[in-house]
Design an enzyme around this catalytic site. Structure first.
Site, short mmCIF file in Angstrom:
data_model
loop_
_atom_site.label_atom_id
_atom_site.label_comp_id
_atom_site.label_asym_id
_atom_site.label_seq_id
_atom_site.Cartn_x
_atom_site.Cartn_y
_atom_site.Cartn_z
CB CYS A 278 135.64 -32.69 -59.08
SG CYS A 278 136.47 -31.09 -59.26
CG HIS A 337 138.93 -33.24 -55.95
ND1 HIS A 337 138.16 -33.54 -57.05
CD2 HIS A 337 138.64 -34.20 -55.03
CE1 HIS A 337 137.44 -34.62 -56.80
NE2 HIS A 337 137.72 -35.04 -55.59
CG ASP A 360 135.37 -37.00 -54.01
OD1 ASP A 360 134.64 -36.61 -54.95
OD2 ASP A 360 136.61 -36.93 -54.03
#
EC number: 2.3.2.13
Length: 720
Positions: A278, A337, A360
């Site tokens: 991530c 995250h 994202d």
């Protein structure tokens, strides 16, 4: 008779224009300008000067493979004084005997990308001559009030557009560590790579004319880039890998910057780079967006929910030893995250929902058939407006889902407790023009435990139950699913969770570390047991420890213990525990996360008490010393001091060092073997080629660890 006007030479004034348009960090050799802001060029004529009453200069700009006036990817506009229907404009600055300086200005809504600039000269006698003046690149303009990405703070523009280094926060909510990162958005070929990335998208491949026309919208461009950073649907930049097996690529923890990743993708014919997780996806997206001119920052959310069925409940399952289990639903709480926020107006939403938008690029769920997420308005997330585009329900669950814990025993599931505040903690980003961390949790949700926070949660849940979606995240999966009959109050249903006060807790358990958890040393901690009742309590407590990946995936347990604790009324006791290095070393993941759990039960009660704690093991950082003054185009010596923190020999040690404006490319030094707890240093030589505030990033890996990091800020002066 007066001869037709002939162009001998054109000066695009790249150096001067680029400085005015804040693109000189990219290059001064080629024209890079921003929309909504004028740029100048000079036309030199062969035979005579420009005569406004006799000559008409018509400019033509084109972008994309199929330029079209109707789509706005082709514009034709005149230097003449009469009104032009084109939103592009040109005007005369100065007119000399054989040269003319003109100003051109793209509309603040123009498509970004590479343009071809041509002129037609229509002289009074009817003769028309055409010339191709050259190419230029047009970018978004956060300095222009009419641009959708306008940001009215110069310090914020410097941080979120111009700063080419930063920090990405990792670890856990109990131990937040900054990971230095070289964004390098102005480094060699990065702008070309960003434009290539747009051309490699599925949208461009399917319909290039429409795709290029839509590149004026930051909402559209951000979704395209978001999908292209991962490679799940296309030849995107990065392959994701959470398997702990990286033998055919790079361990994601080893990266220290975006430049090497983007350059490798470009050099290999746009083959995805192995591997990312991530923070790597978010960092590379930050590089691309800042390069294109969209203000962008990297955000870390600790205890981040991944709700796979859209009911705002994260289900966690434990066995009777307190060990966390995987589950078929694949709901997880990521230890941390990382995503991006990009600044833009949202004319597609009701007023008030512009500003920071979540994007994202980590491939988790599909959005309109591709792996991307956002832009989702941060304000919409805070207010529970989960029916606003794009993917707002999914982002809401990452920061504000509830967590349900279940005990799995004998094929049955027993609810342990529901926690309304464990998801979404210490939401962090780098401060403006500072190396400090900003906590921006309040941007995403009202204070945990407040009435407003519960009201927003229930509002979002009701919207999900009603199925009122304008976005189409995961297609039909977004619609409320039928409850799966696990138990009467299954967490898979969309029933409103009870807000009744929980029963009074008579016995509490808590973990406490006795020493900082350093890699290579034993982990010493105690279990604190407190009896707040007026009765004796006999407890049996099962303890366990297991490694976790940062996405919450559990690995096999490597340590277990059982404690029998008798508590008098109002008594507190401690139970000492120790996990030796030899016990955990071979089971540790790259993320260096250990979850210790305790599941307690009273002999006289069916109630269970669950407590857990995540421990992040720390390494000593690399020390970087700059030896002497840093001056552009002058040799500079840099000392890098590193050590093996373990009480055993490590092999295959490799040191990587980089820094935008300091090193032309990433430096890699093979160190070989390091003896136990041995410290060493090397001297690197470089020649800085850009002035101003810079940062050096370093990483050391070995066969035992992958990401011992360090950084040093350096101010580079102009050459004397």
């Amino acid at each position: 008779p007066i001869a037709g006007l002939e162009v001998a030479l054109t000066d695009l004034q790249s150096s001067r224009n680029n400085v005015r348009h804040h693109t000189e960090e990219i290059t001064v050799d080629h024209l890079l300008v921003r929309r909504g802001q004028a740029f100048n060029l000079t036309l030199y004529f062969r035979n005579r000067g420009f005569q406004p009453g006799l000559d008409n200069i018509i400019f033509v700009v084109e972008t994309g493979p199929l330029p079209d006036l109707a789509l706005g990817t082709r514009a034709v506009f005149s230097l003449a004084r009469h009104h032009s229907p084109s939103p592009w404009i040109a005007w005369l600055e100065t007119n000399g005997a054989t040269s003319t300086e003109v100003s051109l200005c793209a509309p603040p809504t123009a498509a970004v990308g590479r343009y071809l600039l041509k002129i037609h000269i229509d002289s009074f006698q009817g003769s028309v001559t055409a010339y191709q003046l050259g190419e230029f690149i047009l970018l978004f303009n956060p300095w222009c009030p009419e641009d959708a990405v306008y940001l009215d703070s110069e310090p914020q523009r410097q941080e979120y557009v111009m700063n080419d280094y930063g920090f990405i926060y990792q670890g856990s909510k109990n131990w937040i560590r900054p990971c230095p990162w070289n964004y390098g958005q102005f480094e060699e070929k990065i702008i070309d790579i960003c434009l290539k990335l747009l051309d490699k998208s599925l949208h461009f491949q399917t319909d290039p004319a429409t795709d290029c026309a839509l590149r004026g919208s930051p909402v559209y461009v951000s979704r395209v880039v978001c999908a292209m950073i991962n490679s799940n649907d296309d030849n995107g930049v990065l392959n994701g890998n959470w398997s702990e097996n990286y033998t055919d690529g790079a361990n994601p923890a080893e990266w220290t910057g975006s430049v090497a990743i983007l350059q490798q993708w470009y050099a290999t014919g746009c083959q995805p780079v192995r591997y990312g997780q991530c923070w790597v996806f978010a960092a590379v997206m930050c590089t691309v967006m800042r390069c294109l001119g969209i203000p962008t920052r990297v955000i870390t959310n600790f205890d981040s929910g991944h709700d796979t069925d859209g009911n705002l409940i994260i289900d966690e399952y434990y066995d009777n030893t307190g060990r966390i289990l995987g589950n078929k639903k694949k709901d997880t709480i990521w230890n941390f995250h990382v995503w991006n926020e990009c600044w833009m107006a949202r004319k597609d939403l009701p007023p008030g929902y512009g500003g920071w938008q979540v994007l994202d690029a980590t491939p988790q769920e599909m959005s309109n058939g591709v792996y991307c997420c956002g832009p989702a308005s941060v304000r919409a997330i805070k207010e529970g407006e989960v029916d606003l585009n794009y993917d707002t329900p999914f982002v809401f669950s990452m920061v504000n889902a509830d967590c349900m814990s279940w005990l799995v025993q004998g094929g049955k599931e027993q609810k342990l407790h529901q926690d309304t505040s464990s998801v979404g903690n210490f939401i962090s980003t780098k401060s403006i023009q500072s190396d400090e961390r900003d906590d921006i949790t309040e941007n995403y949700k009202y204070e945990e435990g407040s009435l407003q926070e519960r009201q927003v949660f229930l509002k979002a849940l009701q919207k999900l139950k009603a199925g009122r979606f304008h976005s189409s995240r995961r297609g039909a999966e977004l619609q409320p699913s039928r409850p799966t009959p696990l138990s009467r109050d299954s967490p898979r249903s969309l029933h409103t969770p009870s807000l009744r006060p929980s029963d009074v807790v008579q016995v509490s358990l808590k973990f406490k570390l006795l020493d900082p958890p350093n890699m290579g040393q034993d982990i010493c901690f105690v279990l604190l047991a407190l009896n707040v009742s007026s009765q004796f309590k006999d407890l049996k407590v099962n303890l366990s420890a297991q490694s976790l990946l940062h996405d919450g995936s559990p690995l096999s347990p490597f340590w277990q213990d059982t404690a029998f604790i008798t508590l008098s009324p109002k008594e507190a006791k401690t139970y000492p525990c120790k996990i030796s290095y030899s016990q955990y070393s071979q089971y540790l993941s790259t993320d260096k996360l250990i979850r210790i759990s305790a599941l307690g039960e009273e002999k006289s009660s069916p109630e269970k008490i669950l407590v857990n704690k995540i421990i992040t093991l720390s390494y000593p950082s690399i020390t970087i010393n700059v030896l002497g003054a840093a001056v552009v185009n002058q040799p500079l010596s840099i000392q890098v001091i590193f050590s093996n923190p373990l009480s055993e020999q490590v092999e295959d040690c490799v040191l990587t060092v980089e820094g935008s404006g300091l090193f032309k490319k990433q430096q890699k030094v093979l160190l070989g073997v390091l003896k136990p707890q041995h410290q060493a240093s090397i001297i690197l030589e470089t020649v800085p080629f850009k002035s101003g505030q810079r940062q050096i990033q370093a990483n050391m890996r070995s066969n035992k660890f992958k990401d011992i990091k360090g950084y040093r800020n350096v101010y580079v002066d102009f050459a004397l």
